[in-house]
Design an enzyme around this catalytic site. Structure first.
Site, PDB file in Angstrom:
ATOM      1  N   HIS A  42      17.467  43.800  48.309  1.00  0.00           N
ATOM      2  CA  HIS A  42      18.720  43.646  47.579  1.00  0.00           C
ATOM      3  C   HIS A  42      18.632  44.283  46.189  1.00  0.00           C
ATOM      4  O   HIS A  42      19.534  45.009  45.778  1.00  0.00           O
ATOM      5  CB  HIS A  42      19.093  42.164  47.470  1.00  0.00           C
ATOM      6  CG  HIS A  42      20.395  41.943  46.779  1.00  0.00           C
ATOM      7  ND1 HIS A  42      21.611  42.137  47.400  1.00  0.00           N
ATOM      8  CD2 HIS A  42      20.683  41.589  45.493  1.00  0.00           C
ATOM      9  CE1 HIS A  42      22.582  41.903  46.539  1.00  0.00           C
ATOM     10  NE2 HIS A  42      22.047  41.556  45.382  1.00  0.00           N
TER      11      HIS A  42
ATOM     12  N   CYS B 262      30.327  43.175  35.232  1.00  0.00           N
ATOM     13  CA  CYS B 262      31.663  42.704  35.605  1.00  0.00           C
ATOM     14  C   CYS B 262      31.799  42.532  37.113  1.00  0.00           C
ATOM     15  O   CYS B 262      32.710  41.883  37.591  1.00  0.00           O
ATOM     16  CB  CYS B 262      32.738  43.622  35.055  1.00  0.00           C
ATOM     17  SG  CYS B 262      32.468  45.336  35.443  1.00  0.00           S
TER      18      CYS B 262
END
Lengths: 426, 266
Positions: free
Chosen positions: A100, A51
């Site tokens: 990342h 989400c």
């Protein structure tokens, strides 16, 4: 020559409305992965969709518009217009992409810093890629390493140690006073929701007996039955204060229910064993002056808020350490990948030079007849040394090529042409 | 045997450094490393003490440097025991500074070939002095626990949750450490006084002579007796016990420092 690329959007680059539209239900992920790896130049791929973020990681082979391919793919599967998507995207390649991925898995990129769910989400995204067959050596290594780094961050920094909800802050305070809560007894005063939540945390923590009292006996009985606790009459509050270690007060009463004198006499009866009051009601039900009594510790809802705030601050401190750790790990990982990439070329260069040297030696021996063993050995050593001295600077250059990304490809192309390697790195 | 002493000092100093790092940065890895170093240092320390005793042919607590070193050894012993029992990560950062300091002082004050008074050539020495130092070590640990208690209590009462709040152990945990080190220290100190009395009876024909060290230790012992009494009867725990134990510790230092009269040699 292959490279690692990553594109994505997260809670920092895109509004929730945009993230919702970009998100990919996990049922659609295998199909999308199959489609993506069918495109030219895309060797491996993984999609992480939660989400708070949508990301695509991929190993590309010689495809220069790699970002372009991934972007148009993401635009197709998400249904976001291309321009809207582009302005929300971040794009990483090589060691930045590695860093990342490590940061995401370690929850350093999360909306709530250090929240533990993200690791599970990354793990299921990875197993989807493995099941689909879109994950190969590089992504396998990358994600295995990411899970290891995430674990290191958990164990070596205190990022996940601090509770950031009010109820768990109450438990933490009780533990800071009473130590191990396993045999401590709890009294819940009032049937408020906050009190119930906190009691649940305490029960999960292995706290001992739980007593419940309330002006309305029915609500008390109901709450008690939910915890396997014991409902006690409200007018015996004074008696019970002397026999419990933690008192959670959460009522709608407008006045003080527990005052100084009650606590003083309770402490006398319990021979000064410390007692903790968690007052979650507004207005407060426990006299704030209770705090001044030795061995009595009283916290209201604002104090719990202060604990949460302090904990977040500590998490941010721990995050700085975690960032350092992640950076080191990602640099080490990328160097490993690069040296593995270079390995076949290193072997090839060494083999070619040795081949030339030894064939020249053979020719010389054929022409000048056999030698005695001692001289033979010396010649062999001589030739090997020449081969070694020739290949050494080349091997060093190949191995360290990744340190200079602008010339990496050019250098490797030249070397492979000079040595007629089968694999051209372009 | 001097190399063993140097190795010991180096390991204790390293352990101190890592304990402090562990305390400030709150990283378990430093605390664990510090503990390993204390363990190794303690091992060398023991080897050193045994070697010194064999070389000098007496129990090595007959002059100041020897006793400082032995005191450090006793503190380390109680520290290791307390760590195994309680696992408070912060203890090292508070206990090890004194241990390192004592070791360095012992090395600085070192004297070769000192002659020991014939009086100390007695079997009572072994028992009397070793229980005395264990008592000192126990009380020192209690003092540290009291400090930790008071600091953590201040954090918890002021309701500002800062540096120390996150690092110090729970109040009840400090209180438990205070209680147990009090009991150990008290039993050891009682034994010291009793064995001292018997030794005095043999050496000088009297159980008790009111020399300064005897008097001081009686005062110290009484303070701790008070604590034990009120602790067992229920009232004194926590803050009050912490204050009294600090008073007891000050009195203990005086006891350690008074070396006049019959105890003049040390």
């Amino acid at each position: 020559m292959s490279d690692l690329v990553l594109i994505g959007l997260n809670h920092r680059t895109a509004e929730v409305e945009r993230r919702e539209r970009a998100a990919l239900p996990s049922a659609d992920v295998p199909g999308a992965l199959t489609e993506l790896t069918a495109r030219p130049g895309i060797q491996e791929a993984l999609i992480l969709s939660t989400c708070n973020r949508v990301e695509v990681v991929s190993r590309v082979d010689g495809a220069d518009p790699a970002f372009e391919i991934l972007e148009s793919f993401l635009a197709e599967v998400s249904g976001l217009p291309r321009n809207e998507l582009s302005e929300s995207l971040y794009r990483y390649a090589g060691s930045e992409a590695v860093e990342h991925v490590f940061r995401v898995a370690s929850s350093l990129d999360s909306m709530i810093l250090g929240e533990p769910q993200i690791l599970g989400q990354v793990k299921s995204a990875y197993s989807l890629a493995v099941e689909t067959g879109s994950s190969g050596t590089l992504l396998n290594n990358l994600f295995q390493a990411a899970f290891r780094v995430a674990k290191r961050v958990r164990t070596e920094t205190s990022i996940g140690e601090y509770s950031v909800s009010v109820s768990s802050a109450a438990v933490e305070l009780a533990r800071k006073v009473l130590g191990n809560l396993s045999r401590k007894t709890i009294l819940i005063v009032g049937a408020g929701e906050m009190g119930e939540n906190t009691a649940r945390y305490l029960a999960d923590d292995g706290a001992g007996s739980i007593y419940v009292t309330n002006r309305g006996a029915e609500a008390a009985a109901g709450l008690a039955s939910r915890f396997g606790g014991i409902a006690v009459p409200f007018d015996q509050l004074r008696y019970w204060l002397a026999h419990v270690d933690i008192v959670i007060v959460s009522t709608a009463a407008p006045n003080l229910i527990i005052d100084r004198s009650m606590v003083t006499s309770a402490l006398r009866t319990r021979r000064n064993r410390p007692i903790v009051f968690i007052d979650m009601s507004v207005p407060r039900n426990v006299d704030p002056a209770v705090s001044d009594i030795e061995n009595a510790f009283c916290y209201d809802i604002d104090d719990l808020g202060a604990v949460v705030e302090a904990n977040l601050e500590e998490r941010r401190g721990a995050a700085a350490l975690a960032e350092k750790l992640v950076r080191q790990e990602s640099e080490a990982f990328w160097a490993r990948v690069k040296s593995m990439d270079a390995a076949p070329m290193v072997v090839e260069v060494r083999r070619r030079i040795e081949e030339v040297c030894h064939s020249e030696l053979d020719r010389y021996l054929k022409r000048n007849g056999p030698r005695d063993p001692k001289e033979m050995k010396e010649l062999e050593i001589l030739v090997s040394r020449i081969a070694g001295k020739m290949s050494h600077p080349l091997v060093t250059q190949i191995k360290s090529a990744h340190e200079d990304p602008t010339h990496e490809r050019a250098l490797l192309t030249v070397v492979s042409r000079l040595f007629k390697s089968h694999k051209d790195p372009a | 045997m001097n190399w063993a002493l140097i190795v010991t000092i180096v390991f204790y100093a390293l352990a101190l450094l890592h304990s402090c790092l562990g305390f400030f940065q709150k990283r378990q890895i430093f605390v664990s490393l510090a503990l390993c170093m204390v363990g190794v240092g303690f091992l060398f320390h023991t080897v050193y003490l045994v070697g010194l005793g064999l070389e000098r042919r007496h129990f090595p607590i007959t002059d100041l440097p020897e006793s400082l070193s032995f005191f450090a050894w006793s503190i380390t012993l109680t520290f290791i025991a307390a760590h195994i029992r309680y696992r408070y990560n912060v203890l090292g950062a508070f206990v090890l500074p004194l241990v390192s300091l004592l070791m360095i002082l012992s090395e600085v004050a070192w004297e070769e070939n000192h002659a020991i008074p014939p009086l100390l050539r007695s079997r009572w020495l072994y028992f009397h002095v070793s229980v005395a130092f264990l008592a000192y070590a126990g009380f020192f640990l209690m003092f540290i626990a009291a400090l930790l208690y008071l600091m953590q209590e201040k954090e918890l009462k002021s309701k500002r949750f800062r540096f120390l709040y996150f690092r110090l152990p729970a109040l009840q945990a400090c209180d438990e450490l205070m209680r147990n080190s009090l009991f150990v220290g008290f039993v050891m100190m009682s034994l010291t006084i009793v064995t001292g009395a018997f030794w005095a009876q043999q050496a000088w024909g009297r159980f008790w002579s009111w020399d300064p060290k005897e008097t001081a230790s009686l005062v110290t012992w009484s303070i701790y007796l008070l604590l034990v009494h009120y602790r067992l009867s229920g009232g004194w725990r926590a803050r009050r016990a912490a204050y009294v134990s600090i008073a007891g510790f000050v009195s203990m230092i005086i006891t350690f420092g008074v070396n006049a009269g019959l105890h003049a040699y040390l």
